[in-house]
Design an enzyme around this catalytic site. Sequence first.
Site, mmCIF file in Angstrom:
data_model
loop_
_atom_site.group_PDB
_atom_site.id
_atom_site.type_symbol
_atom_site.label_atom_id
_atom_site.label_comp_id
_atom_site.label_asym_id
_atom_site.label_seq_id
_atom_site.Cartn_x
_atom_site.Cartn_y
_atom_site.Cartn_z
ATOM 1 C CB ALA A 178 -0.927 0.002 1.219
ATOM 2 C CD GLU A 179 5.481 3.386 3.556
ATOM 3 O OE1 GLU A 179 6.409 4.207 3.713
ATOM 4 O OE2 GLU A 179 5.229 2.472 4.366
ATOM 5 C CE1 TYR A 180 7.866 0.229 -5.389
ATOM 6 C CE2 TYR A 180 5.771 0.019 -6.538
ATOM 7 C CZ TYR A 180 7.137 0.126 -6.567
ATOM 8 O OH TYR A 180 7.794 0.119 -7.766
ATOM 9 C CD GLU A 210 25.084 -20.583 -13.592
ATOM 10 O OE1 GLU A 210 25.505 -19.549 -13.064
ATOM 11 O OE2 GLU A 210 24.916 -20.702 -14.818
ATOM 12 C CE LYS A 217 18.964 -26.967 -17.745
ATOM 13 N NZ LYS A 217 17.513 -26.758 -17.902
ATOM 14 C CG ASP A 219 11.581 -25.822 -15.036
ATOM 15 O OD1 ASP A 219 11.837 -25.652 -16.243
ATOM 16 O OD2 ASP A 219 10.708 -26.603 -14.637
ATOM 17 C CD GLU A 231 15.868 -20.044 -17.658
ATOM 18 O OE1 GLU A 231 15.096 -20.963 -18.003
ATOM 19 O OE2 GLU A 231 16.848 -19.694 -18.343
ATOM 20 C CE1 TYR A 244 22.187 -18.725 -18.728
ATOM 21 C CE2 TYR A 244 20.178 -17.954 -17.664
ATOM 22 C CZ TYR A 244 20.824 -18.508 -18.752
ATOM 23 O OH TYR A 244 20.099 -18.851 -19.867
ATOM 24 C CE LYS A 265 26.880 -21.302 -17.205
ATOM 25 N NZ LYS A 265 26.301 -19.941 -17.154
ATOM 26 C CE LYS A 313 18.019 -30.609 -17.831
ATOM 27 N NZ LYS A 313 17.060 -31.246 -18.714
ATOM 28 C CB CYS A 351 0.006 -47.004 -43.065
ATOM 29 S SG CYS A 351 -0.214 -45.262 -42.644
ATOM 30 C CB CYS A 402 -2.269 -44.263 -46.585
ATOM 31 S SG CYS A 402 -0.692 -45.140 -46.407
ATOM 32 C CB CYS A 461 3.623 -45.761 -43.674
ATOM 33 S SG CYS A 461 2.597 -45.494 -45.130
ATOM 34 C CB CYS A 506 1.107 -41.862 -46.254
ATOM 35 S SG CYS A 506 0.625 -42.007 -44.523
#
Length: 701
Positions: free
Chosen positions: A41-43, A123, A125, A127, A185, A237, A301, A325, A420, A423, A444, A450
């Site tokens: 509110a003040e901001y 560092e 990663k 998402d 990111e 980064y 790195k 990962k 297939c 087709c 196929c 197709c």
Amino acid sequence: MQDASNLSLEEAAEEHRELSETLKALSAAYYQEDAPRVDDAEYDVLFRKLQEIEVAFPELVSDESPTQRVGAAPAKGFGKVRHSVPMLSLDNAFNSEDLREFEGRVRRFLGLPHTEDVAFFAEPKIDGLSASLRYENARFVQGATRGDGQEGEDITENLKTLQDLPLRLKGDKNLHPDVFEVRGEVYMSISDFQILNENQAKAGQKIFANPRNAAAGSLRQLDKKITASRKLRLFAYAWGDASEVPGLTQSEVLEQFSQWGFSVNPLSKVCHNMEEAIDAYRKIEELRATLDYDIDGVVFKVNRLDWQSRLGFVSRSPRWAIAHKFPAEKATTLVKDIEIQVGRTGALTPVARLAPVSVGGVVVSNATLHNEEEIERKDIRIGDTVVIQRAGDVIPQVVEVQVDKRDESTSEPFQYPTVCPVCGSHAVREVNALSGKVDVVRRCTGGLICDAQAMERLKHFVSRNAFDIDGLGAKQIELFFTLGWVKSPVDIFALEEADKTRLQKIKNLEGFGEKAVKNLFEAINQRREIELDRFIFALGIRHVGQGNARLLAKNYLTLENLLNAFSAEQADPGKVYVDLLNIDGIGAAVADAVKEFFTEEKNREILKALQNQLVVIDFEAPSNDSPVAGKTVVFTGSLELMTRAEAKVKAEGLGAKVSGSVSAKTDYVVAGAKAGSKLKKAEDLGVAVVTEQEWLDLIGG
């Protein structure tokens, strides 16, 4: 504070400056330090006062004012931005041994002794959504998405709404680089994501699957007021184009980022060797559940920038970085059906239709079953209870069947089709003529009739890493193909002209209108110029991904050269094929596929028709200023001033072709210590032989 209308220009300017500095400091405390100094509110009171001053004195408005982060009218669309330095992806490590092997590759490339430590910068990663931020003379001038790594979308105005993105770099502007592209990111905190979804639900609007999707969708809003309302954040980064790099190590540059006003992830640290790096991974993984933002691994790195420069890049990733990962997330669900999809190369791919289940915060209802051997090996049946896993953006896959929950009285093995489903043509598993092995993929045989293959090729043609035409995605291709309006790539670029004479206009179709059609045609026309490597990739040649497409473009340089090489008038087709195989990175399977594609007359007709519609931009060859451009060089013996890998990369970067054997066509043989038969053959043939130092002198160091 007085009413703005009662202030003189001098008083207003002083108050405007003070308010701007206060609001910037409050934003930095909130977004960068996670230490808010005032409540919302003040901001808001201070922000409205600044707005009032700017309404009364519009001459005080500048691009750097806190009010200019939001407020413009919605954009008509996102323009394209060509990255001056590509935004590459990273190779992945899946365990500690992969990380140790990565360190080994770095050591071998640089020729480092085991006694010398290699420091790595670790560092989390994040998402989120990668973005490139260009600063000129310390001012933010342009922002872009990663896109396909070569070209992204211009999201400058939306990025300006991020409170922790400095519109002007902090510090003395005379000490800043003239040009500097910060890369980072964009993400949404988990707490802000939860609030967003609560508000979306109350308003009866779309619920986002996870913070990453919410961040991506928010950043690509045409109305930047919506972006501003979503509380996106940014971790810096890396960097791209830079007239000067402010540091000798990765860690030093990121420390400078902090001084310039960017948020740098507080968990990032320097690891003095690989064992410290592995320990850092474990500690960050333990903290993962306590963080207010999603991470899916840790990036490592090489910390020294001079080593990064020497290591350089492979086709799509740097040699000096790797991402480890986190393990895949799993869930249990039911296989409701198994369907067969036909891809652009005719491959029949089985897909499991699942009872929807949440895996890592994402609702999953489909999983790939890869091929019929995979189904047989795991004995996956309709009605089975299965364990599925999903890692990052990888398509979910079935990892285990819970056989004890199967009803044996009704369960039957899945019968893979031999025709297939689209087709009706025979679907066969090819036999490799050399090895005698049977291909695991059933395909196929009806390539010319197709519809599935034709439609999937068109989807690939307009996909993000190919022509990337806004407003012409998979759904639109399916619609236009079904209507018979787009049957080949040529039809895409004739669509506007055909629409003028067509009884049923595109604007009359569901989901379209005058404005949407106008935007579609504009987007198509904007893509009438395309780089050779993207064009080759768009053609959908079997085995030719982005990396191989770039290798072909680099070798042939122009589309005309490529077509002429495989023309019916070619005097020596055998030599052309051998030349193709001699391209470093092109194997027999790729060479066969390329030869078959470019010698097929129907394909050549399509390509000639496309040449009348498009401009295919020649591949930018290495500078002719290089004294070794176009030369063939062979390295032999033990090199002492550089490693063999480093020498090869440097030579190819200067336009030379590095060969493994000496012939009459060889221009230089660089002979190190203990050079053997290659040196003798060079002397017998009269090929120029130079020492390492003479080679370095020739290429300029």
